[in-house]
Design an enzyme around this catalytic site. Structure first.
Site, PDB file in Angstrom:
ATOM      1  N   ARG A  56     -10.472   4.166  10.235  1.00  0.00           N
ATOM      2  CA  ARG A  56      -9.475   3.737   9.243  1.00  0.00           C
ATOM      3  C   ARG A  56      -8.297   3.173  10.019  1.00  0.00           C
ATOM      4  NH1 ARG A  56     -10.566   9.083   7.205  1.00  0.00           N
ATOM      5  NH2 ARG A  56      -8.633   9.767   8.186  1.00  0.00           N
ATOM      6  N   TYR A  68       0.838  -1.206   0.000  1.00  0.00           N
ATOM      7  CA  TYR A  68       0.000   0.000   0.000  1.00  0.00           C
ATOM      8  C   TYR A  68       0.873   1.257   0.000  1.00  0.00           C
ATOM      9  CZ  TYR A  68      -2.705   3.852   1.914  1.00  0.00           C
ATOM     10  OH  TYR A  68      -3.259   5.085   2.129  1.00  0.00           O
ATOM     11  N   ARG A  89       1.952   8.654  13.038  1.00  0.00           N
ATOM     12  CA  ARG A  89       1.543   9.903  13.687  1.00  0.00           C
ATOM     13  C   ARG A  89       0.031  10.046  13.756  1.00  0.00           C
ATOM     14  NH1 ARG A  89       2.627  14.577   9.928  1.00  0.00           N
ATOM     15  NH2 ARG A  89       0.648  13.766   9.142  1.00  0.00           N
ATOM     16  N   PHE A 130      15.293  19.669  -2.030  1.00  0.00           N
ATOM     17  CA  PHE A 130      13.932  19.204  -2.264  1.00  0.00           C
ATOM     18  C   PHE A 130      13.699  17.811  -1.680  1.00  0.00           C
ATOM     19  CE2 PHE A 130      11.075  16.689  -4.954  1.00  0.00           C
ATOM     20  CZ  PHE A 130       9.904  17.415  -4.862  1.00  0.00           C
TER      21      PHE A 130
END
Length: 427
Positions: free
Chosen positions: A278, A221, A268, A338
């Site tokens: 969920r 997932y 978290r 980045f």
């Protein structure tokens, strides 16, 4: 003589001076805002005499209670920026980073005009950046530091993925139509003026229960929702000519870049996801510590609860060596920034999450001041590795003293990461 001594003291202790100045600034800001709210409260206060004339006793009591509540909210409410400053006032470099990031031209002002209106007034590229600033402030900041034309490519890439994610998250849209839309999304993007309405995660978001049984399904997932993003970004970096082609050779490295970010969010957001029914934590892990996943809310300080949390963090932490190896291959400074900023913030978040019972009862995040500081200080590989080493050491200090399999494995990963930091540091 006294003045000379004090001058000498502050001259020889600049850090103390900075802390005192930062503290004074925060105190002045808070007091000023406090009196400002008091003034507003006085001006907004209703006449009690008028209330007596038109209300019965019960209404008067309720009115007074409501008035007191409103007054307290006004007096003790602090805007987010002020809260951020106060939470960082003992760390002057964080206070400086907040001001620098907010007023130093790093953050572009977000238009208050709705996106529907902007779509008719802006050109395509400007509309993309307006949307980017509205849907993700932090990601917009790091994207817009990239050089052209990579900046435009990454911005569009990010927004396309956000669009796909919104469609996938809509639990009301018919499943067969959703699958068709997702499979043909890339082709529709080439059609002028193509748009879709009434699709996306809405306020009527349905309950979505996806209970992962195994670590394999959990990793799969995370791969699809995050790691494929890393693969796509690596391809963009190489095609731009800013990075070498070997960046795309070892797919497992970019895979780990995405996995660690997604897993950080999942750990978290334990409580938030649980309330929405969920459950992303894999049963293969949590069933070793509880009969049901929601047991940890009731027993956050129990040893078993913290062991499960630490096991989840350990699973994510296993990707850190790959992350360091990936970052070590980057050549361009802006590309490094980045990629590194989200990773460093993830490691900083692990420090807050690890062995912390508050994960089960609240939302645990790193201070905004620290976030700003990290965004401004990840320009070189040495800086990045310094942060990794710094946060790894903090996690090492939080490892439980009592012997356990998870503690032993965490010590092993910590040692491995420290060695990698030493090896990859450029003198």
């Amino acid at each position: 003589m006294g003045n000379e001594n004090s001058h000498y003291y502050f001259h020889s202790h600049p850090l103390t001076m900075i802390i005192l100045v930062a503290t004074l600034i925060n105190v002045i800001l808070y007091i000023s805002y406090y009196f400002y709210q008091c003034l507003l409260s006085v001006l907004a206060t209703m006449s009690v005499g008028d209330i007596y004339n038109v209300r019965n006793d019960d209404d008067i009591i309720l009115e007074k209670q409501q008035q007191t509540k409103v007054m307290k909210q006004k007096w003790f409410y602090m805007p987010p920026v002020l809260k951020e400053l106060i939470s960082s006032f003992l760390f002057p470099t964080e206070v400086i980073a907040i001001f620098k990031l907010k007023f130093g031209g790093y953050i572009k002002k977000t238009s208050k005009t709705s996106l529907d209106q902007l779509a008719h007034t802006l050109n395509d590229l400007d509309f993309c950046y307006a949307t980017l600033n509205k849907v993700s402030h932090s990601f917009a900041l790091v994207i817009q530091q990239l050089p052209q034309p990579l900046k435009n490519s990454v911005s569009i890439f990010y927004l396309v993925l956000r669009g796909l994610d919104s469609v996938e998250d809509d639990m009301i849209y018919p499943q067969d139509e959703k699958i068709f839309l997702l499979r043909n999304f890339y082709g529709n993007l080439l059609i002028d003026n193509w748009s879709i309405k009434d699709v996306g995660d809405t306020e009527d978001y349905r309950i979505f229960l996806d209970n992962f049984e195994t670590l394999t399904s959990y990793n799969l997932y995370c791969h699809y929702v995050a790691s494929l993003v890393g693969d796509g970004l690596s391809t963009l970096f190489v095609n731009s000519g800013l990075e070498d082609t070997d960046l795309c050779v070892d797919k497992h490295l970019s895979d780990s870049m995405g996995l660690i970010l997604q897993k950080t969010n999942i750990i978290r957001d334990y409580l938030e996801d649980l309330k929405a029914r969920r459950t992303w934590w894999p049963k293969e892990i949590w069933q070793n510590y509880a009969a049901c996943l929601d047991e940890f809310v009731k027993t956050p300080n129990y040893e078993k609860s913290l062991e499960c949390l630490n096991h989840m963090v350990l699973d994510s932490f296993n990707h850190v060596p790959d992350v360091i190896n990936y970052l070590g291959r980057l050549k361009h400074r802006k590309v490094l920034e980045f990629c590194a900023i989200p990773q460093v913030m993830a490691i900083a978040t692990f420090v807050e999450l690890y062995n912390n019972p508050l994960v089960f009862t609240s939302v645990v995040k790193i201070p905004k001041g620290l976030t700003c500081k990290l965004m401004l200080n990840c320009s070189t590989l040495n800086e990045v590795l310094h942060w990794f080493y710094f946060f790894i050491t903090k996690i090492e200090q939080k490892i439980p003293k009592h012997p356990s399999v998870n503690a032993h494995r965490m010590h092993a990963v910590v040692d491995q990461v420290k060695n990698l930091c030493d090896v990859n540091s450029k003198i």
